[in-house]
Design a protein around this motif. Structure first.
Motif, PDB file in Angstrom:
ATOM      1  N   VAL A   1      24.975  67.883 -21.680  1.00  0.00           N
ATOM      2  CA  VAL A   1      25.412  66.592 -21.156  1.00  0.00           C
ATOM      3  C   VAL A   1      24.253  65.830 -20.520  1.00  0.00           C
ATOM      4  N   ASN A   2      24.121  64.561 -20.912  1.00  0.00           N
ATOM      5  CA  ASN A   2      23.156  63.660 -20.288  1.00  0.00           C
ATOM      6  C   ASN A   2      23.836  62.660 -19.366  1.00  0.00           C
ATOM      7  N   LYS A   3      25.106  62.373 -19.653  1.00  0.00           N
ATOM      8  CA  LYS A   3      25.827  61.372 -18.880  1.00  0.00           C
ATOM      9  C   LYS A   3      27.286  61.767 -18.796  1.00  0.00           C
ATOM     10  N   LEU A   4      27.907  61.540 -17.640  1.00  0.00           N
ATOM     11  CA  LEU A   4      29.317  61.895 -17.429  1.00  0.00           C
ATOM     12  C   LEU A   4      29.996  60.778 -16.663  1.00  0.00           C
ATOM     13  N   GLU A   5      31.201  60.431 -17.086  1.00  0.00           N
ATOM     14  CA  GLU A   5      31.982  59.404 -16.398  1.00  0.00           C
ATOM     15  C   GLU A   5      33.399  59.924 -16.183  1.00  0.00           C
ATOM     16  N   VAL A   6      33.887  59.796 -14.962  1.00  0.00           N
ATOM     17  CA  VAL A   6      35.267  60.166 -14.657  1.00  0.00           C
ATOM     18  C   VAL A   6      36.169  58.994 -15.024  1.00  0.00           C
ATOM     19  N   LEU A   7      37.030  59.194 -15.988  1.00  0.00           N
ATOM     20  CA  LEU A   7      37.943  58.136 -16.421  1.00  0.00           C
ATOM     21  C   LEU A   7      39.175  58.068 -15.527  1.00  0.00           C
ATOM     22  N   SER A   8      39.640  59.208 -15.061  1.00  0.00           N
ATOM     23  CA  SER A   8      40.719  59.247 -14.068  1.00  0.00           C
ATOM     24  C   SER A   8      40.772  60.636 -13.460  1.00  0.00           C
ATOM     25  N   LYS A   9      41.232  60.689 -12.201  1.00  0.00           N
ATOM     26  CA  LYS A   9      41.301  61.952 -11.471  1.00  0.00           C
ATOM     27  C   LYS A   9      42.690  62.570 -11.594  1.00  0.00           C
ATOM     28  N   SER A  10      42.773  63.851 -11.283  1.00  0.00           N
ATOM     29  CA  SER A  10      44.054  64.554 -11.291  1.00  0.00           C
ATOM     30  C   SER A  10      44.307  65.166  -9.927  1.00  0.00           C
ATOM     31  N   GLU A  11      45.543  65.071  -9.475  1.00  0.00           N
ATOM     32  CA  GLU A  11      45.940  65.768  -8.258  1.00  0.00           C
ATOM     33  C   GLU A  11      46.034  67.266  -8.539  1.00  0.00           C
ATOM     34  N   VAL A  12      46.256  68.045  -7.483  1.00  0.00           N
ATOM     35  CA  VAL A  12      46.423  69.489  -7.655  1.00  0.00           C
ATOM     36  C   VAL A  12      47.612  69.743  -8.571  1.00  0.00           C
ATOM     37  N   LEU A  13      47.437  70.601  -9.582  1.00  0.00           N
ATOM     38  CA  LEU A  13      48.461  70.814 -10.607  1.00  0.00           C
ATOM     39  C   LEU A  13      49.644  71.613 -10.066  1.00  0.00           C
ATOM     40  N   PRO A  14      50.870  71.248 -10.446  1.00  0.00           N
ATOM     41  CA  PRO A  14      52.043  72.030 -10.034  1.00  0.00           C
ATOM     42  C   PRO A  14      52.117  73.388 -10.734  1.00  0.00           C
ATOM     43  N   PHE A  15      51.456  73.518 -11.876  1.00  0.00           N
ATOM     44  CA  PHE A  15      51.336  74.805 -12.563  1.00  0.00           C
ATOM     45  C   PHE A  15      50.094  74.760 -13.441  1.00  0.00           C
ATOM     46  N   GLN A  16      49.605  75.949 -13.766  1.00  0.00           N
ATOM     47  CA  GLN A  16      48.393  76.041 -14.565  1.00  0.00           C
ATOM     48  C   GLN A  16      48.679  75.685 -16.016  1.00  0.00           C
ATOM     49  N   ILE A  17      47.890  74.778 -16.573  1.00  0.00           N
ATOM     50  CA  ILE A  17      48.022  74.437 -17.987  1.00  0.00           C
ATOM     51  C   ILE A  17      47.188  75.426 -18.782  1.00  0.00           C
ATOM     52  N   ASP A  18      47.857  76.186 -19.630  1.00  0.00           N
ATOM     53  CA  ASP A  18      47.171  77.221 -20.389  1.00  0.00           C
ATOM     54  C   ASP A  18      47.656  77.178 -21.822  1.00  0.00           C
ATOM     55  N   GLU A  19      47.315  78.223 -22.600  1.00  0.00           N
ATOM     56  CA  GLU A  19      47.798  78.263 -23.983  1.00  0.00           C
ATOM     57  C   GLU A  19      49.316  78.163 -24.003  1.00  0.00           C
ATOM     58  N   LYS A  20      49.967  78.934 -23.104  1.00  0.00           N
ATOM     59  CA  LYS A  20      51.425  78.860 -22.955  1.00  0.00           C
ATOM     60  C   LYS A  20      51.751  79.164 -21.509  1.00  0.00           C
ATOM     61  N   THR A  21      52.328  78.184 -20.825  1.00  0.00           N
ATOM     62  CA  THR A  21      52.577  78.352 -19.398  1.00  0.00           C
ATOM     63  C   THR A  21      53.746  79.297 -19.146  1.00  0.00           C
ATOM     64  N   ASN A  22      53.714  79.977 -17.994  1.00  0.00           N
ATOM     65  CA  ASN A  22      54.847  80.826 -17.601  1.00  0.00           C
ATOM     66  C   ASN A  22      55.652  80.189 -16.479  1.00  0.00           C
ATOM     67  N   ALA A  23      55.458  78.876 -16.268  1.00  0.00           N
ATOM     68  CA  ALA A  23      56.234  78.161 -15.254  1.00  0.00           C
ATOM     69  C   ALA A  23      57.703  78.122 -15.662  1.00  0.00           C
ATOM     70  N   ASN A  24      58.597  78.006 -14.670  1.00  0.00           N
ATOM     71  CA  ASN A  24      60.025  77.963 -15.008  1.00  0.00           C
ATOM     72  C   ASN A  24      60.362  76.658 -15.724  1.00  0.00           C
ATOM     73  N   GLU A  25      61.503  76.671 -16.399  1.00  0.00           N
ATOM     74  CA  GLU A  25      61.863  75.562 -17.284  1.00  0.00           C
ATOM     75  C   GLU A  25      61.974  74.229 -16.554  1.00  0.00           C
ATOM     76  N   ASP A  26      62.645  74.209 -15.417  1.00  0.00           N
ATOM     77  CA  ASP A  26      62.833  72.933 -14.716  1.00  0.00           C
ATOM     78  C   ASP A  26      61.506  72.340 -14.255  1.00  0.00           C
ATOM     79  N   LEU A  27      60.575  73.198 -13.827  1.00  0.00           N
ATOM     80  CA  LEU A  27      59.255  72.704 -13.431  1.00  0.00           C
ATOM     81  C   LEU A  27      58.518  72.136 -14.641  1.00  0.00           C
ATOM     82  N   ARG A  28      58.619  72.826 -15.746  1.00  0.00           N
ATOM     83  CA  ARG A  28      57.978  72.329 -16.975  1.00  0.00           C
ATOM     84  C   ARG A  28      58.556  70.983 -17.394  1.00  0.00           C
ATOM     85  N   LEU A  29      59.881  70.832 -17.304  1.00  0.00           N
ATOM     86  CA  LEU A  29      60.504  69.583 -17.706  1.00  0.00           C
ATOM     87  C   LEU A  29      60.265  68.472 -16.686  1.00  0.00           C
ATOM     88  N   ARG A  30      60.150  68.841 -15.404  1.00  0.00           N
ATOM     89  CA  ARG A  30      59.850  67.830 -14.372  1.00  0.00           C
ATOM     90  C   ARG A  30      58.472  67.223 -14.622  1.00  0.00           C
TER      91      ARG A  30
END
Length: 590
Positions: free
Chosen positions: A101-130
């Motif tokens: 990388v020679n240059k980096l630009e933040v296009l938008s920030k993210s708040e602390v995630l309610p669950f970890q985004i992975d290959e397949k999350t193990n979060a409960n269904e309602d949290l995933r749908l929320r």
């Protein structure tokens, strides 16, 4: 943003791009700081590329990198280079290269995630749908939605290539009885009157046949006000098909060809040229269900021959009452199934109204445990007839109702398939269920109901006995089953107004009621209606099975939860009093 607009996707860089200056846009998926070097896995829907902030990067670039958190949306510009041989990641399509990388630009920030985004999350269904917009970023959900898009495109490609026309039918329709509750839409212009959302395009596609459009299809949205479950939603999608001047075999053949095309096109899987066919009666007798999973061979047998061989009164009483004795041989499982595990199987049978589950194990020279003591001296005859071998577990359900005996033991068979890991997730086993009863008896209302719907034709040989022997009448009906799920249902339709009137009468629709509910269809039939038939595979279930999932929520972008609620947008919701007044509606307190 213009100078940091992506030149490549995060899944599109390969060895041949080494030395190129590229711009990537995506989300921070992983970040590792190793002393003066930072590694970022940058992700978009096309894949992941590793980008590197080297030790020689500017202070500003390092400071900006230090502030990055998971799921920040960023743009990077840099040069593609080869990874060292010891750091090649063969699990990534881009694993041979990285971007300095020679240059980096933040296009938008993210708040602390309610669950970890992975290959397949193990979060409960309602949290995933929320937070469905986050859940949809996961690799598994991206794959599922992409697969669904590809399946839909392949369906359209197939039917268009075979002379079908894609024709849209109305979403606001007349409320007609089709088995489930309608979703109703109040009319502002006509107080007290309602539109209904279609449970299916059934009546309109039949009218299209009368209109001369002999090959119709539509990827149709349908709505039923029913309780949700794993493979059911209030709104769903079906591949709606209707054809004129056809027989059952024509409809089955085009459906097989469509499935073959879709699986080959989207998954590179070759299906058999024809699918197995089972009569409804055989499906119930052999597997205890009209949705059999044929990925394993274990089928039920008639064990009525055992009643006179022993002194087990449950068997003799069931036969005396006109019922049945069904047996299931479970190969090689005698030692593995303790009494406790057999009781778990019995619980599955009792859900389907069985009074119990009889059993024995096949030993060296005798039968052991359970009901074995009632059949001493008859071991050889029994094991030979049932083709049971040493080490097998044999299970029985006897009941005065033949259907109860079959369905209860069929439920046990289904549980065994799961418990014994007999269900190959990579196998797709289709089977047609044909020769369904046209009518089913409604015990509560003491009348005959249509088994599918009122527009399905009886097989021709039963026309003379429609009014006198409804229990024996077979319909020109067919279901397509895949791995134990009903995937599609269809029939040859009634096109003769007089025959339609006879069916209405049998299922309890008097002439005036039939005219009020379906008059526009029966009127159309008076003007040269062609013979026609169709089918409607469920798109949600098809993609669910192709994706190896067990819930259609996993292949729908924005599904409702188990309570028919959308947690993300809080739907259904209250509306303003002004809207209610405009629609002439008043909410009653419970």
């Amino acid at each position: 943003m213009e100078e940091m607009k992506r030149t490549h996707t995060c899944g599109g860089i390969r060895k041949q791009d080494i030395g190129k200056n590229v711009v990537l846009n995506g989300w921070v998926y992983r970040k590792r700081d190793l002393g003066g070097i930072a590694f970022i896995n940058l992700r978009d829907r096309y894949g992941v590329t590793q980008v590197v902030i080297d030790e020689d990067a500017s202070v500003e670039l390092k400071d900006l990198t230090a502030k990055l958190r998971m799921e920040f949306c960023i743009a990077v510009e840099g040069v593609v280079r080869a990874r060292p041989d010891t750091m090649i990641n063969t699990a990534m399509s881009t694993g041979e290269v990285e971007v300095k990388v020679n240059k980096l630009e933040v296009l938008s920030k993210s708040e602390v995630l309610p669950f970890q985004i992975d290959e397949k999350t193990n979060a409960n269904e309602d949290l995933r749908l929320r937070y469905r917009y986050l859940d949809l970023r996961s690799e598994s959900m991206q794959k599922h939605i992409i697969l669904r898009s590809r399946v839909s495109f392949a369906v359209r490609e197939f039917f268009t290539n075979h002379g079908f026309l894609e024709i849209e039918t109305p979403t606001f329709i007349k409320s007609t009885p089709e088995g489930a509750r309608d979703y109703l839409v109040p009319s502002r212009l006509y107080p007290g009157k309602f539109y209904a959302l279609p449970q299916s395009p059934q009546l309109y596609k039949q009218i299209l046949m009368v209109s001369g459009f002999d090959r119709y299809f539509q990827i149709a949205r349908c709505y039923r006000d029913e309780d949700a479950r794993g493979d059911r939603q209030p709104e769903f999608t079906q591949i709606d098909v209707e054809m004129s001047f056809v027989s059952r075999d024509d409809v089955l053949r085009i459906t097989e060809e469509m499935m073959q095309f879709v699986f080959q096109k989207t998954m590179n899987i070759t299906l058999p040229k024809t699918f197995e066919r089972l009569s409804y009666d055989d499906a119930i007798n052999l597997y205890g269900t009209d949705k059999p999973d044929l990925r394993f061979d274990m089928h039920m047998q008639d064990a009525a021959f055992m009643a006179p061989l022993g002194s087990f009164s449950v068997f003799t009483d069931a036969l005396a009452a006109g019922g049945s004795i069904k047996a299931l041989v479970v190969p090689g499982q005698a030692e593995q199934y303790s009494r406790k595990k057999i009781e778990e199987l019995e619980a599955s049978a009792k859900i389907y109204k069985a009074k119990g589950l009889a059993w024995f194990k096949v030993g060296e020279q005798k039968l052991e445990g359970g009901i074995a003591k009632f059949f001493e001296g008859k071991e050889k005859e029994i094991t030979k007839t049932l083709n049971a071998q040493k080490g097998d577990l044999v299970l029985f359900v006897a009941d005065p109702s033949h259907k109860t005996a079959c369905t209860a033991l069929g439920a046990v068979r289904s549980k065994l398939g799961k418990d014994l890991n007999l269900l190959n997730p990579n196998e797709f086993r289709f089977v047609w269920i044909i020769d369904f009863p046209l009518f089913e008896w409604n015990e509560d209302e003491q009348k005959w109901d249509p088994a599918h719907h009122m527009f399905s034709a009886p097989q021709e040989k039963y026309l003379a006995t429609l009014e006198t022997n409804q229990a024996e009448v077979k319909g020109d009906l067919y279901d397509l089953v895949l791995n134990g799920y009903e995937l599609a249902s269809g029939s040859i339709r009634i096109h003769d107004p007089e025959l339609q009137k006879r069916i209405f009468k049998i299922v309890g629709f008097d002439e005036s009621e039939a005219e009020a509910k379906f008059g526009f269809l029966t009127e159309a039939f008076k003007y040269g209606a062609p013979p026609h038939g169709g089918i409607a595979p469920g798109l949600d279930r098809l993609v669910m099975l192709m994706a190896g999932e067990t819930s259609i929520k996993e292949v729908i972008a924005f599904p409702k939860n188990t309570f028919a609620v959308g947690p993300m947008e809080d739907c259904p919701s209250l509306v303003d009093q002004k809207q209610l007044d405009e629609l002439h509606l008043q909410i009653k307190d419970k």
